[in-house]
Design an enzyme around this catalytic site. Structure first.
Site, PDB file in Angstrom:
ATOM      1  N   TRP A  99       0.836  -1.208   0.000  1.00 62.00           N
ATOM      2  CA  TRP A  99       0.000   0.000   0.000  1.00 62.00           C
ATOM      3  C   TRP A  99       0.864   1.248   0.000  1.00 62.00           C
ATOM      4  CZ3 TRP A  99      -4.275  -1.406  -1.816  1.00 62.00           C
ATOM      5  CH2 TRP A  99      -4.928  -2.573  -1.388  1.00 62.00           C
ATOM      6  N   ASP A 166      -1.637   6.925   6.132  1.00 57.48           N
ATOM      7  CA  ASP A 166      -2.688   5.985   5.753  1.00 57.48           C
ATOM      8  C   ASP A 166      -2.950   5.126   6.994  1.00 57.48           C
ATOM      9  OD1 ASP A 166      -4.205   3.861   4.858  1.00 57.48           O
ATOM     10  OD2 ASP A 166      -2.876   3.308   3.199  1.00 57.48           O
ATOM     11  N   LYS A 190     -12.058  -1.538   7.107  1.00 59.51           N
ATOM     12  CA  LYS A 190     -11.223  -2.398   7.939  1.00 59.51           C
ATOM     13  C   LYS A 190     -11.648  -2.360   9.410  1.00 59.51           C
ATOM     14  CE  LYS A 190      -8.641  -3.165   4.282  1.00 59.51           C
ATOM     15  NZ  LYS A 190      -7.614  -2.246   3.810  1.00 59.51           N
TER      16      LYS A 190
HETATM   17  C1  LIG Z   1      -7.009  -1.944   2.399  1.00 53.10           C
HETATM   18  C2  LIG Z   1      -5.972  -0.906   2.418  1.00 53.10           C
HETATM   19  C3  LIG Z   1      -5.864   0.061   1.406  1.00 53.10           C
HETATM   20  C4  LIG Z   1      -6.759   0.065   0.183  1.00 53.10           C
HETATM   21  O1  LIG Z   1      -8.007   0.495   0.514  1.00 53.10           O
HETATM   22  P1  LIG Z   1      -9.166   0.666  -0.576  1.00 53.10           P
HETATM   23  O2  LIG Z   1     -10.225   1.350   0.233  1.00 53.10           O
HETATM   24  O3  LIG Z   1      -9.529  -0.688  -1.058  1.00 53.10           O
HETATM   25  O4  LIG Z   1      -8.646   1.523  -1.669  1.00 53.10           O
HETATM   26  C5  LIG Z   1      -4.897   1.032   1.534  1.00 53.10           C
HETATM   27  N1  LIG Z   1      -4.072   1.054   2.592  1.00 53.10           N
HETATM   28  C6  LIG Z   1      -4.141   0.135   3.578  1.00 53.10           C
HETATM   29  C7  LIG Z   1      -3.204   0.225   4.719  1.00 53.10           C
HETATM   30  C8  LIG Z   1      -5.095  -0.868   3.516  1.00 53.10           C
HETATM   31  O5  LIG Z   1      -5.172  -1.781   4.500  1.00 53.10           O
END
Ligand SMILES: *Cc1c(COP(=O)(O)O)cnc(C)c1O
Length: 356
Positions: A99, A166, A190
């Site tokens: 990511w 993030d 998540k």
């Molecule tokens: C799942 C995830 C993403 C991607 O998220 P989307 O909403 O599917 O674009 C980005 N960063 C992290 C740390 C993730 O766990």
């Protein structure tokens, strides 16, 4: 049979959030309408949006001068919106996983990007430390929890440049000093809500510093000025997010969430370290409390599929590790209870007895 949901995302939500969401799907607030068929500009939904934002600010102790918006597009769209809105000349990225790398790739379209450190050579099993961040970058971008590899930055970093994180997979699992960041974002699926909503926390005065023209929909200012209602926001996920935030508040907030996360992680890592069949994949000091990754010890490698089947027959769901790590991943988000972790541990111990 009771299911134990260890999915990495979309993932487990508190049972009462799912039940309340189901009720609103049938009849929202006694209106005789489903939440699926109301206007996002209705008074009832405005109240949901207002409460979700207010709870976000309250639970995370977000200081004055920050905005919270809910958008579509997932964390992946933020990979592009971040540099669009914040990168004027150079930005620094800490490469701790897929990511993080994807975020960095988008930034390259907007300016110079500097990878301050990377653990790619070790398949991202640890969080690099001791790197230096050039003082003239517009920001340093980090991924606090690496969902795929099970590593986590569990404390807010002290850096002298604007920090962006993030926090898709560890938001609301610990107290965060939001004042250290100019932006925190993540997909809601998540630890907060069903898929479809992205949350972004933005320091207002960090905006407006880039010279490029930003397309309206990709400009954070648009969404701040319109209270996340410039276009139709993801109504249902925002409603569920509000319910999850109520649940977190009721349980006692982020110190309680962190305590729960620590207890659950200690239980499961304790068993991984004790059990002779399994071994953890992440460096101990960087182990994630959210995504607990482990594999079979080399001499038991052949038992991997057997264990997944065995655990599956006992109600364990979502334990298969990401294809780039293999083995197993037990995601222990806020809504996972200690009893759920204990049930997995019982499975591991039973399986060990069968094979010794
Ligand atoms: C799942 C995830 C993403 C991607 O998220 P989307 O909403 O599917 O674009 C980005 N960063 C992290 C740390 C993730 O766990």
């Amino acid at each position: 049979m009771k299911k134990y949901n260890f999915n990495a995302g979309p993932s487990v939500l508190p049972r009462e959030v799912i039940e309340e969401t189901a009720k609103a799907v049938l009849d929202f607030n006694g209106s005789g309408l489903s939440i699926l068929e109301i206007s996002h500009r209705s008074k009832d939904f405005q109240a949901v949006m207002d409460e979700a934002v207010a709870l976000f600010k309250e639970i995370l102790h977000i200081p004055e001068g920050y905005s919270v918006v809910f958008l579509g597009g997932g964390a992946s769209l933020e990979f592009c919106m971040i540099p669009y809105n914040f990168l004027e000349k150079r930005a620094a990225y800490l490469n701790t996983g897929v990511w993080a790398k994807k975020a960095m790739k988008e930034a390259k379209n907007f300016g110079e990007t500097i990878e301050v450190a990377s653990s790619a050579d070790a398949n991202y099993t640890f969080i690099p430390k001791g790197y230096t961040v050039p003082s003239d970058v517009d920001y340093l971008h980090i991924t606090t929890n690496n969902t795929i590899y099970g590593t986590e930055i569990k404390e807010d970093l002290n850096v002298d440049v604007p920090l962006i994180a993030d926090m898709s997979s560890d938001i609301f699992s610990r107290p965060v000093d939001v004042s250290k960041y100019i932006c925190i974002y993540g997909g809601a699926q998540k630890n907060l809500a069903p898929a479809g909503a992205t949350f972004v926390i933005i320091k207002n005065d960090a905006l407006g510093k880039v010279s490029r023209t930003i397309p309206t929909m990709l400009n954070y200012q648009t969404h701040i000025d319109n209270g996340s209602m410039f276009n139709t926001p993801p109504v249902l996920p925002i409603y569920s997010a509000m319910l999850t935030l109520r649940w977190i508040k009721k349980l006692g907030g982020l110190h309680v969430m962190e305590q729960r996360a620590i207890e659950k992680a200690n239980m499961l890592y304790g068993e991984i370290d004790r059990n002779k069949l399994f071994v953890g994949t992440a460096a101990k000091e960087d182990r994630s409390r959210m995504n607990i990754c482990f594999v079979m010890q080399p001499e038991y490698k052949d038992l991997e599929a057997d264990f997944l089947k065995f655990a599956g027959e006992r109600g364990m769901v979502g334990l298969k590790g990401h294809r780039s790590v293999g083995g197993f991943r037990a995601s222990c988000y806020n809504a996972i209870e200690k009893e759920d972790v204990q049930a997995l541990i019982d499975c591991m111990q039973e399986f060990e007895k069968m094979h010794s």
